[in-house]
Scaffold this active site. Sequence first.
Site, PDB file in Angstrom:
ATOM      1  N   LYS A 199       2.454  19.789   1.140  1.00  0.00           N
ATOM      2  CA  LYS A 199       3.184  18.388   1.630  1.00  0.00           C
ATOM      3  C   LYS A 199       2.618  17.198   0.498  1.00  0.00           C
ATOM      4  O   LYS A 199       3.377  16.719  -0.357  1.00  0.00           O
ATOM      5  CB  LYS A 199       3.014  17.641   2.816  1.00  0.00           C
ATOM      6  CG  LYS A 199       3.289  16.490   2.834  1.00  0.00           C
ATOM      7  CD  LYS A 199       3.165  15.913   4.345  1.00  0.00           C
ATOM      8  CE  LYS A 199       1.756  15.541   4.911  1.00  0.00           C
ATOM      9  NZ  LYS A 199       1.459  14.127   4.293  1.00  0.00           N
ATOM     10  N   ASN A 200       1.304  17.327   0.476  1.00  0.00           N
ATOM     11  CA  ASN A 200       0.710  16.107  -0.265  1.00  0.00           C
ATOM     12  C   ASN A 200       0.876  16.170  -1.910  1.00  0.00           C
ATOM     13  O   ASN A 200       0.757  15.302  -2.608  1.00  0.00           O
ATOM     14  CB  ASN A 200      -0.631  15.791   0.212  1.00  0.00           C
ATOM     15  CG  ASN A 200      -0.899  15.140   1.479  1.00  0.00           C
ATOM     16  OD1 ASN A 200      -0.078  14.837   1.849  1.00  0.00           O
ATOM     17  ND2 ASN A 200      -2.294  15.335   1.685  1.00  0.00           N
ATOM     18  N   CYS A 244      -1.777   1.925   9.250  1.00  0.00           N
ATOM     19  CA  CYS A 244      -1.294   2.966   9.517  1.00  0.00           C
ATOM     20  C   CYS A 244      -2.090   3.569  10.841  1.00  0.00           C
ATOM     21  O   CYS A 244      -3.152   2.797  10.927  1.00  0.00           O
ATOM     22  CB  CYS A 244      -0.782   4.042   8.780  1.00  0.00           C
ATOM     23  SG  CYS A 244      -2.128   5.124   8.407  1.00  0.00           S
ATOM     24  N   ARG A 283      -5.880   1.162   5.653  1.00  0.00           N
ATOM     25  CA  ARG A 283      -5.314   1.816   4.258  1.00  0.00           C
ATOM     26  C   ARG A 283      -4.796   0.769   3.162  1.00  0.00           C
ATOM     27  O   ARG A 283      -3.537   0.820   2.914  1.00  0.00           O
ATOM     28  CB  ARG A 283      -4.265   2.930   4.631  1.00  0.00           C
ATOM     29  CG  ARG A 283      -4.839   3.948   5.372  1.00  0.00           C
ATOM     30  CD  ARG A 283      -3.887   5.189   5.770  1.00  0.00           C
ATOM     31  NE  ARG A 283      -3.769   6.011   4.788  1.00  0.00           N
ATOM     32  CZ  ARG A 283      -3.049   7.138   4.635  1.00  0.00           C
ATOM     33  NH1 ARG A 283      -2.268   7.401   5.768  1.00  0.00           N
ATOM     34  NH2 ARG A 283      -3.255   7.905   3.636  1.00  0.00           N
ATOM     35  N   ASP A 292      -8.235  15.679   6.120  1.00  0.00           N
ATOM     36  CA  ASP A 292      -6.896  16.189   6.924  1.00  0.00           C
ATOM     37  C   ASP A 292      -7.005  17.531   7.642  1.00  0.00           C
ATOM     38  O   ASP A 292      -6.404  17.847   8.293  1.00  0.00           O
ATOM     39  CB  ASP A 292      -5.986  16.563   5.709  1.00  0.00           C
ATOM     40  CG  ASP A 292      -5.439  15.056   5.185  1.00  0.00           C
ATOM     41  OD1 ASP A 292      -5.606  14.130   5.818  1.00  0.00           O
ATOM     42  OD2 ASP A 292      -4.681  15.022   4.302  1.00  0.00           O
ATOM     43  N   ARG A 306       6.703  15.993  10.055  1.00  0.00           N
ATOM     44  CA  ARG A 306       6.377  15.424   8.612  1.00  0.00           C
ATOM     45  C   ARG A 306       5.271  16.165   8.092  1.00  0.00           C
ATOM     46  O   ARG A 306       5.435  16.306   6.827  1.00  0.00           O
ATOM     47  CB  ARG A 306       5.413  13.904   9.073  1.00  0.00           C
ATOM     48  CG  ARG A 306       6.384  12.975   9.539  1.00  0.00           C
ATOM     49  CD  ARG A 306       5.390  11.776   9.619  1.00  0.00           C
ATOM     50  NE  ARG A 306       4.745  11.716   8.363  1.00  0.00           N
ATOM     51  CZ  ARG A 306       3.428  11.470   8.194  1.00  0.00           C
ATOM     52  NH1 ARG A 306       2.471  11.002   9.284  1.00  0.00           N
ATOM     53  NH2 ARG A 306       2.755  11.158   7.231  1.00  0.00           N
TER      54      ARG A 306
HETATM   55  C1  UD1 Z   1      -4.155  10.940   0.721  1.00  0.00           C
HETATM   56  C2  UD1 Z   1      -3.526  12.147   1.547  1.00  0.00           C
HETATM   57  C3  UD1 Z   1      -4.047  11.932   2.812  1.00  0.00           C
HETATM   58  C4  UD1 Z   1      -5.579  12.141   2.943  1.00  0.00           C
HETATM   59  C5  UD1 Z   1      -6.175  11.162   2.044  1.00  0.00           C
HETATM   60  C6  UD1 Z   1      -7.543  11.486   1.801  1.00  0.00           C
HETATM   61  C7  UD1 Z   1      -1.061  12.045   0.360  1.00  0.00           C
HETATM   62  C8  UD1 Z   1       0.214  11.833   0.423  1.00  0.00           C
HETATM   63  N1  UD1 Z   1      -1.944  11.759   1.411  1.00  0.00           N
HETATM   64  O1  UD1 Z   1      -3.966   9.851   0.965  1.00  0.00           O
HETATM   65  O2  UD1 Z   1      -3.137  13.075   3.576  1.00  0.00           O
HETATM   66  O3  UD1 Z   1      -6.013  12.095   4.238  1.00  0.00           O
HETATM   67  O4  UD1 Z   1      -5.513  11.242   0.758  1.00  0.00           O
HETATM   68  O5  UD1 Z   1      -7.773  12.764   1.540  1.00  0.00           O
HETATM   69  O6  UD1 Z   1      -1.608  12.826  -0.281  1.00  0.00           O
HETATM   70  N2  UD1 Z   1      -8.450   3.145  -0.087  1.00  0.00           N
HETATM   71  C9  UD1 Z   1      -8.781   1.648  -0.531  1.00  0.00           C
HETATM   72  N3  UD1 Z   1      -7.920   1.090  -1.519  1.00  0.00           N
HETATM   73  C10 UD1 Z   1      -6.909   1.767  -2.130  1.00  0.00           C
HETATM   74  C11 UD1 Z   1      -6.585   3.051  -1.629  1.00  0.00           C
HETATM   75  C12 UD1 Z   1      -7.534   3.747  -0.790  1.00  0.00           C
HETATM   76  O7  UD1 Z   1      -9.524   1.151   0.017  1.00  0.00           O
HETATM   77  O8  UD1 Z   1      -6.335   1.059  -2.931  1.00  0.00           O
HETATM   78  C13 UD1 Z   1      -9.262   3.631   0.748  1.00  0.00           C
HETATM   79  C14 UD1 Z   1      -8.589   4.281   1.787  1.00  0.00           C
HETATM   80  O9  UD1 Z   1      -8.432   3.286   2.974  1.00  0.00           O
HETATM   81  C15 UD1 Z   1      -9.251   5.231   2.482  1.00  0.00           C
HETATM   82  C16 UD1 Z   1      -9.956   5.831   1.153  1.00  0.00           C
HETATM   83  O10 UD1 Z   1     -10.028   5.034   0.236  1.00  0.00           O
HETATM   84  O11 UD1 Z   1     -10.500   4.713   3.183  1.00  0.00           O
HETATM   85  C17 UD1 Z   1      -9.387   7.203   0.533  1.00  0.00           C
HETATM   86  O12 UD1 Z   1      -7.818   7.081   0.710  1.00  0.00           O
HETATM   87  P1  UD1 Z   1      -7.023   7.797  -0.558  1.00  0.00           P
HETATM   88  O13 UD1 Z   1      -7.701   8.920  -0.904  1.00  0.00           O
HETATM   89  O14 UD1 Z   1      -6.265   6.718  -1.314  1.00  0.00           O
HETATM   90  O15 UD1 Z   1      -5.670   8.406   0.598  1.00  0.00           O
HETATM   91  P2  UD1 Z   1      -4.258   8.311   0.344  1.00  0.00           P
HETATM   92  O16 UD1 Z   1      -4.051   8.573  -1.160  1.00  0.00           O
HETATM   93  O17 UD1 Z   1      -3.809   7.055   1.210  1.00  0.00           O
END
Ligand code: UD1
Length: 427
Positions: A22-23, A123, A128, A313, A405
Amino acid sequence: MDKIIIRGGKRLSGAVPISGAKNAALTLLPCALLTDEPLTLRNLPRLADIDTFQHLMNQFGVSTTIAGSRPEDFGRVMTLEATRITSNVAPYDLVRKMRASILVLGPMLARMGEATVSLPGGCAIGNRPIDLHLKALEALGAQIELASGYVRAIAPDGGLPGGRYSFPMVSVGATENAVMAAVTARGKSTLHNVAREPEIVDLCNMLGAMGAKIEGVGTSELVIHGVPRLHGATYRVMTDRIEAGSYACAAAITGGEVLLQNAKIEEMEATAQALRDAGLHLEPRPEGLFVGTNGALRPITLATAPYPGFATDMQAQLMALLCRADGTSVLTETIFENRYMHVPELNRMGAHIETSGKTAVVHGVSGLSGAEVMATDLRASMSLVIAGLAAQGETQVHRLYHLDRGYERLEEKLALLGADVERLSDD
Ligand code: UD1
């Protein structure tokens, strides 16, 4: 709304096909915006999130066609063609349904010189923010404006110059957005401290097949030499390492064994190590990864971390398994601040888990009992299903849309392994 009913206690055994990731799919789909030629994705999982992303792409004027796969097949083949983009706005309605919609920001900006995306907001699993996505795009030359709940990114002279950015913390999504924006920039971009998840390697490999020039794939520093245009490609989505790990936990909690077809141990080493530490036996085979139990489950201590660490995850599913271990396990969630919502539900099923801040202490119990439980997010839902498979009596997991999902035809796959499961409408 559907629910799943599990009559626990059946030992799972057999082979289960693991779907496309999915990701990975959610970052490969928006790459169609980067070219006016067709992009064909094979092994695309049949999931609600993929359908939502398809609608989002259609809303931009991208045509999507699905090749004739039979209903009984897992996975699909989709061809996306962004010959003419008619809108560069991702509206609130679609972004609200799926946070990953933010992944259109980078490629749309690269292709059209402008993109507007609704801010995703928080969420269930945490706050996030998307600040790192925006800072990285700014470093590549974008101007960012925030107004009325939307983010608008503009490439001042019609295209991005490229640039350098060092991520202060590892972010999967922000890395993906930056990579997709940089591939057609006028100059070179250097990205430090990027995420190294296999899904990012999959993204870089596919962009390479489309003509992108990316160095350092799989490491924490990527150097991207912008090219004037990308061309179409046909690409197979990688196997879902989280789905594979989930079925490993499902089989193990029943004392069973499973062949995870298509799973690659090298993409899920941290999960494999955690399962070995918990007393499971793992064996890579030509068709996939075999996972079996060797008697009692052992307790373990671990913390989630960015790849190659243990994936956040997989935390909820592993926790469900450890409820049946012979002793006390300690899990620490370091990525998201609110990712223990399955704990009260597992405790209602007879588990004994205490949380304090980032840490969960899981005291193994001799048995779990079936209950009506409520799914709160995707992986939390799967942990309740896993617990239900080992519980005495009947477990009903409500709000099945979370599972739809991210788990392709869950009840069919569990039934293949001999589970007693049924999907019913809640109404
Ligand atoms: C992706 C995955 C999700 C997984 C996560 C961590 C997808 C669609 N989703 O989510 O399933 O749980 O990686 O492996 O691929 N953060 C910030 N600022 C930002 C972006 C992130 O502070 O601009 C923080 C987030 O709140 C979190 C951490 O960084 O605490 C990691 O998040 P991130 O790796 O960005 O996760 P996603 O890409 O949203």
